[in-house]
Design a protein around this motif. Structure first.
Motif, short mmCIF file in Angstrom:
data_model
loop_
_atom_site.label_atom_id
_atom_site.label_comp_id
_atom_site.label_asym_id
_atom_site.label_seq_id
_atom_site.Cartn_x
_atom_site.Cartn_y
_atom_site.Cartn_z
N LYS A 220 0.97 -0.85 0.03
CA LYS A 220 0.15 0.14 0.29
C LYS A 220 1.02 0.77 0.12
O LYS A 220 1.58 1.13 0.82
CB LYS A 220 -0.98 0.15 1.61
CG LYS A 220 -1.52 1.24 1.29
CD LYS A 220 -2.95 0.74 2.83
CE LYS A 220 -4.15 2.11 2.31
NZ LYS A 220 -4.65 1.95 1.17
N ILE A 221 0.82 2.38 -1.39
CA ILE A 221 1.10 3.53 -0.98
C ILE A 221 0.24 4.75 -1.04
O ILE A 221 -0.41 4.05 -1.42
CB ILE A 221 2.34 3.09 -2.54
CG1 ILE A 221 1.45 2.97 -3.78
CG2 ILE A 221 3.75 2.12 -2.37
CD1 ILE A 221 2.24 3.73 -4.96
N ILE A 222 0.96 5.96 0.08
CA ILE A 222 -0.16 7.19 -0.39
C ILE A 222 0.93 7.91 -0.64
O ILE A 222 2.30 7.85 0.17
CB ILE A 222 -0.53 6.39 1.90
CG1 ILE A 222 -1.24 5.78 2.01
CG2 ILE A 222 -1.10 8.23 1.43
CD1 ILE A 222 -1.65 5.47 3.42
N ASN A 223 0.35 8.69 -1.10
CA ASN A 223 0.86 9.74 -1.95
C ASN A 223 2.22 9.58 -2.51
O ASN A 223 3.21 10.00 -1.92
CB ASN A 223 0.11 11.08 -0.96
CG ASN A 223 -0.46 11.20 -0.53
OD1 ASN A 223 -1.62 11.37 -1.67
ND2 ASN A 223 -0.97 11.85 0.70
N PRO A 224 2.53 8.75 -3.35
CA PRO A 224 3.47 8.72 -3.27
C PRO A 224 4.40 9.29 -4.43
O PRO A 224 3.41 10.12 -5.27
CB PRO A 224 3.92 7.09 -4.48
CG PRO A 224 2.42 7.31 -5.14
CD PRO A 224 1.80 8.04 -4.10
N GLU A 225 5.82 9.35 -4.65
CA GLU A 225 6.45 10.14 -4.82
C GLU A 225 7.01 9.90 -6.68
O GLU A 225 7.21 8.91 -6.75
CB GLU A 225 8.31 10.04 -4.45
CG GLU A 225 8.30 10.62 -2.98
CD GLU A 225 9.35 10.91 -2.52
OE1 GLU A 225 10.32 11.04 -3.58
OE2 GLU A 225 9.98 11.55 -1.91
N THR A 226 6.59 11.60 -7.13
CA THR A 226 6.54 10.77 -8.56
C THR A 226 7.89 11.66 -9.68
O THR A 226 8.06 12.76 -9.01
CB THR A 226 5.63 10.98 -9.24
OG1 THR A 226 4.55 12.23 -9.24
CG2 THR A 226 4.35 10.24 -8.78
N ASP A 227 8.06 11.30 -10.62
CA ASP A 227 9.12 11.98 -11.79
C ASP A 227 8.08 13.79 -12.26
O ASP A 227 6.95 13.32 -12.25
CB ASP A 227 9.76 11.67 -12.54
CG ASP A 227 9.23 10.85 -13.09
OD1 ASP A 227 7.84 10.47 -13.30
OD2 ASP A 227 10.28 9.74 -13.95
N GLN A 228 8.72 14.04 -12.95
CA GLN A 228 7.80 15.18 -13.69
C GLN A 228 7.19 14.47 -14.76
O GLN A 228 6.40 15.23 -15.51
CB GLN A 228 9.57 15.73 -14.82
CG GLN A 228 10.23 15.00 -15.74
CD GLN A 228 11.20 16.24 -15.91
OE1 GLN A 228 11.69 16.80 -16.07
NE2 GLN A 228 12.45 15.02 -16.99
N ASN A 229 6.87 13.39 -15.52
CA ASN A 229 6.50 12.27 -16.06
C ASN A 229 5.27 12.11 -15.37
O ASN A 229 4.40 11.34 -16.27
CB ASN A 229 7.28 11.67 -17.24
CG ASN A 229 8.40 12.42 -18.10
OD1 ASN A 229 8.27 13.42 -18.67
ND2 ASN A 229 9.43 11.57 -17.76
N GLY A 230 5.04 11.77 -14.32
CA GLY A 230 4.30 11.62 -12.85
C GLY A 230 4.48 10.04 -12.98
O GLY A 230 3.28 9.18 -12.69
N GLN A 231 5.88 9.24 -13.20
CA GLN A 231 5.59 7.61 -13.03
C GLN A 231 6.27 7.55 -12.05
O GLN A 231 6.94 8.47 -11.05
CB GLN A 231 6.95 7.16 -14.09
CG GLN A 231 6.63 7.16 -15.84
CD GLN A 231 7.05 7.41 -16.57
OE1 GLN A 231 8.90 6.67 -16.34
NE2 GLN A 231 7.51 6.61 -17.99
N LEU A 232 6.62 7.14 -11.56
CA LEU A 232 6.41 6.49 -9.95
C LEU A 232 8.19 6.48 -9.64
O LEU A 232 8.45 5.53 -10.84
CB LEU A 232 6.05 4.77 -9.75
CG LEU A 232 6.05 4.25 -8.50
CD1 LEU A 232 5.40 5.13 -7.47
CD2 LEU A 232 5.20 3.52 -7.90
N ASP A 233 7.87 7.01 -8.44
CA ASP A 233 9.51 7.02 -7.74
C ASP A 233 10.59 5.66 -8.18
O ASP A 233 9.85 4.36 -7.75
CB ASP A 233 10.11 7.49 -6.96
CG ASP A 233 11.23 7.50 -6.44
OD1 ASP A 233 12.24 8.05 -6.71
OD2 ASP A 233 11.83 6.54 -5.57
N PRO A 234 11.61 5.59 -8.69
CA PRO A 234 12.32 3.83 -9.16
C PRO A 234 12.18 3.48 -7.76
O PRO A 234 12.30 2.38 -7.41
CB PRO A 234 13.68 4.63 -9.86
CG PRO A 234 13.66 5.74 -10.04
CD PRO A 234 12.87 6.39 -9.25
N GLY A 235 12.76 4.24 -6.54
CA GLY A 235 13.04 3.41 -4.84
C GLY A 235 12.38 2.40 -4.72
O GLY A 235 11.83 1.43 -3.96
N ILE A 236 10.63 3.20 -5.32
CA ILE A 236 9.73 1.88 -5.01
C ILE A 236 8.95 1.62 -5.81
O ILE A 236 8.63 0.25 -5.74
CB ILE A 236 8.15 3.36 -4.25
CG1 ILE A 236 8.75 4.24 -4.15
CG2 ILE A 236 7.31 3.07 -4.72
CD1 ILE A 236 7.26 5.54 -3.27
#
Length: 295
Positions: free
Chosen positions: A169-185
């Motif tokens: 479960k992820i809440i308010n995940p970090e994304t990059d400038q393209n709206g893609q999920l942060d590589p760490g997650i």
């Protein structure tokens, strides 16, 4: 009539009385019956004695054919079953017929820790001793105009190490400038999808990367990544196995080690039949290679 005639008649001698023929006939029959009874009595022993006395063998011994020789018993037929017909099915081949986890729960937790996701050790859950699990929880700091982000990971199974399901479960995940999920997650999902080696779910990771809803079902496995309707910043990921159909249940039971008795070790049986000084060459048909290199 003159007197001399009467005296002459008086002096005439009388004839002998005759024995009736019937008497002699009855006597002969009676004597024959008596003799026959005597000769035939006692299993005709007297008749055999009389015959032997006069040089006649009235009852020659019956010549019986010699008894037929019994057929020689054939040696018992021995047949050795191949070991693969009686040994339990190798767990490595189960994936050919059934969707199975190719990694244990403890190994999955270790793989996550190797990637930097500090999960707990694989241990019994506090609410149920029959359930084993490992988990990871992280909560970020709240930014000025953003809600805090958090990640919760849990892998659950049983005491034998078999995984039942994995959830994230992820809440308010970090994304990059393209709206893609942060590589760490994203690497959390990469490990969870790569370790079971289920290559048919190839679209799932790309959808998660772009935070798009996806659900895939196939061969007893179910994978879903969905956004919560009431909380658009919350995402839930579930990976589980569910053998619901009859064929899947029967196949799962067939490959279960609980219903199979341990098969004897062929090498041990061969060694027990031969002296210790005689070395037994390895059996080329032994299933060791098939277990090490399943098809």
């Amino acid at each position: 009539m003159p007197d001399n005639s009467s005296s002459a008649y008086a002096k005439q001698p009388l004839g002998k009385p005759r024995v009736p023929v019937v008497f002699w006939l009855l006597l002969t029959i009676s004597l024959s019956l008596i003799m026959g009874t005597v000769l035939l009595s006692n299993d005709m022993k007297h008749l055999k004695t009389v015959g032997h006395y006069f040089g006649y063998d009235l009852f020659p011994p019956e010549v019986r054919p010699p008894p037929k020789a019994l057929p020689r018993p054939k040696p018992p037929v021995t047949f050795t079953l191949p070991v693969h017909l009686i040994e339990p099915p190798a767990a490595q081949t189960a994936s050919t017929f059934l969707r199975t986890w190719r990694i244990s729960g403890a190994a999955m937790c270790a793989a996550l820790r190797d990637a930097g996701i500090e999960t707990s050790d694989w241990a019994a859950a506090s609410f149920n001793a029959d359930t084993f699990e490992c988990f990871f929880e992280h909560s970020g700091k709240r930014q000025k105009d953003q809600l805090p982000n958090s990640i919760f990971v849990i892998v659950r199974g049983d005491a034998a190490g078999t995984i039942n399901n994995m959830r994230v479960k992820i809440i308010n995940p970090e994304t990059d400038q393209n709206g893609q999920l942060d590589p760490g997650i994203l690497q959390i999902f990469q490990i969870m999808l790569r370790q079971p080696q289920w290559l048919d779910f190839h679209e799932t990771l790309d959808a998660i990367k772009n935070l798009k809803d996806i659900k895939e079902d196939g061969f007893g496995a179910s994978i879903s990544f969905t956004r919560e309707v009431l909380n658009p910043g919350n995402y839930n990921f579930t990976l589980s196995l569910d053998a619901t159909s009859g064929p899947q249940k029967r196949t799962r039971n067939y490959f279960s080690s609980k219903i199979w008795l341990p098969s004897p070790d062929p090498a041990a049986e061969i060694g027990s039949e031969q002296p210790e000084s005689v070395s037994t060459p390895p059996d080329p048909e032994a299933p060791a290679e098939s277990r090490e290199h399943p098809h």
